[in-house]
Design an enzyme around this catalytic site. Structure first.
Site, mmCIF file in Angstrom:
data_model
loop_
_atom_site.group_PDB
_atom_site.id
_atom_site.type_symbol
_atom_site.label_atom_id
_atom_site.label_comp_id
_atom_site.label_asym_id
_atom_site.label_seq_id
_atom_site.Cartn_x
_atom_site.Cartn_y
_atom_site.Cartn_z
ATOM 1 N N ASP A 128 11.597 20.056 -13.094
ATOM 2 C CA ASP A 128 10.570 21.174 -12.939
ATOM 3 C C ASP A 128 9.926 21.743 -13.895
ATOM 4 O OD1 ASP A 128 9.726 22.925 -10.677
ATOM 5 O OD2 ASP A 128 11.186 24.667 -11.740
ATOM 6 N N ASP A 166 9.868 17.250 -6.094
ATOM 7 C CA ASP A 166 9.037 17.811 -7.035
ATOM 8 C C ASP A 166 9.045 16.393 -8.061
ATOM 9 O OD1 ASP A 166 8.898 20.174 -6.148
ATOM 10 O OD2 ASP A 166 9.804 21.224 -7.517
ATOM 11 N N ASP A 317 14.219 31.442 -4.784
ATOM 12 C CA ASP A 317 13.264 30.025 -5.629
ATOM 13 C C ASP A 317 13.119 30.286 -6.901
ATOM 14 O OD1 ASP A 317 12.240 28.991 -3.140
ATOM 15 O OD2 ASP A 317 10.991 30.743 -2.601
#
Length: 343
Positions: A128, A166, A317
């Protein structure tokens, strides 16, 4: 991006074996392959007499516990709404601690119930790129060790694995520095091969969503470098809100560039589509969203193996818009999603 905790897709070692295994395990008939698949694709998921939903529902989740607490508190209507989450199969996100034990416990519980768990592996180094869900394994060796322990925990039991949300799209959009690219491709390839060698595990590489890398052609080379030819397919919309229709169109365009690879779509929170109007961080705890189509293999599209709830509805989130940290349970947000469910 983050999610926590839950369900018979199978992947056999060779295409000839998988049809027989699926027929026995699911008690259904093949949905068929509408396009030729390269590599080790084991065939599409199959429908079952149980409305095309062969996946495992974990009876001990934050949603289930919350519903029970609300019933004790006399909040019967809210508890009933929350059953729209608690009673549905949701993916289990394998954490860094005791990965073998986690994987073994989950797959054993699912096997005892005659269902297949959906697992998410989300521990790639430099995860991330320093945002809400930053972290991951300390280095490449640590990741390989962790991954090998997950595989050992799954063993010969059934599992559907969504691999590293991701990880590729952050390389494509430049959020993850390019100096990590070759290591990341190698680690993803190792994961595809290690999990793919298991007799009853299907592997889907995460490929973002319809609103992120707008031109799917930009993902083709990264997916190939990560081993998509040896995976069962790719996953779209993990932890996001784009509509099933938009993701299906996007996935079809990407599949055309990947020799007909199949894909799965996260429909957990896309019942109202994405937040409109150019809001900052529209992907992070956006208001007014709703649950999407419940998990099923009955998609009506030969390329789309399943609609899955990869993100647990109700898990935050990140610390945006008043939410708790990424992955933590947020009952008020969960209740809103349930109230605005698409179906």
């Amino acid at each position: 991006m983050y999610g926590t905790s839950t369900g018979p897709l199978l992947k056999a070692a060779r295409a000839a074996a998988v049809a027989a295994v699926l027929a026995v395990a699911l008690g259904g008939c093949s949905r068929g392959d509408g396009a030729a698949d390269s590599g080790r694709h084991k065939g599409a998921l199959q429908s079952t007499p149980m409305a095309g939903a062969p996946f495992w529902v974990n009876p001990d989740t934050a949603a289930a516990r919350q519903a029970g607490q609300w019933r004790e508190d006399g909040r019967e209507a809210d508890a009933a709404l929350l059953e729209r989450i608690a009673g549905r199969p949701v993916a289990e996100w394998i954490g860094p601690d005791d990965p073998r034990g986690q994987a073994e416990d989950l797959t054993r519980a699912a096997a005892e119930a005659g269902r297949t768990p959906v697992l998410v592996l989300y521990n790639i180094p430099h995860r991330d790129c320093g945002q809400y869900s930053s972290g991951g394994a300390a280095d490449a060796d640590a990741y390989r060790t962790w991954l090998d322990q997950v595989a050992s925990g799954i063993g010969d039991r059934e599992a559907l694995v969504v691999l590293e949300p991701d990880a590729l799209t952050h390389l494509v959009d430049g959020c993850t520095p390019g100096r990590f690219a070759q290591e990341r491709y190698a680690l993803l390839g190792h994961a595809v091969d290690t999990l793919g060698d298991l007799p009853h595990t299907a592997v889907y590489l995460d490929a973002g969503n319809a609103g992120w890398v707008r031109d799917p052609a930009r993902l083709v080379d990264p997916l190939r470098q990560a081993g998509i030819e040896r995976a069962d397919g790719f996953a779209l919309n993990t932890s996001n809100f784009y509509t099933t229709e938009d993701n299906t169109a996007y996935g079809t365009r990407l599949s055309e560039r990947l020799d007909g690879k199949h894909f799965v779509i996260d429909t957990s929170r896309n019942g109202r589509g994405p937040l409109q109007g150019g809001h900052d961080e529209a992907w992070c705890n956006p208001p007014g969203r709703g649950l999407g189509t419940p998990p099923t293999t009955d998609t009506g599209n030969d390329l789309v193996d399943a609609y899955l709830w990869i993100k647990r509805p109700g898990d935050s989130d990140g610390t945006c818009k008043g939410g708790p940290k990424a992955g933590d349970w947020w009952p008020e947000y969960a209740l809103g999603l349930a109230r605005r469910a698409a179906s």
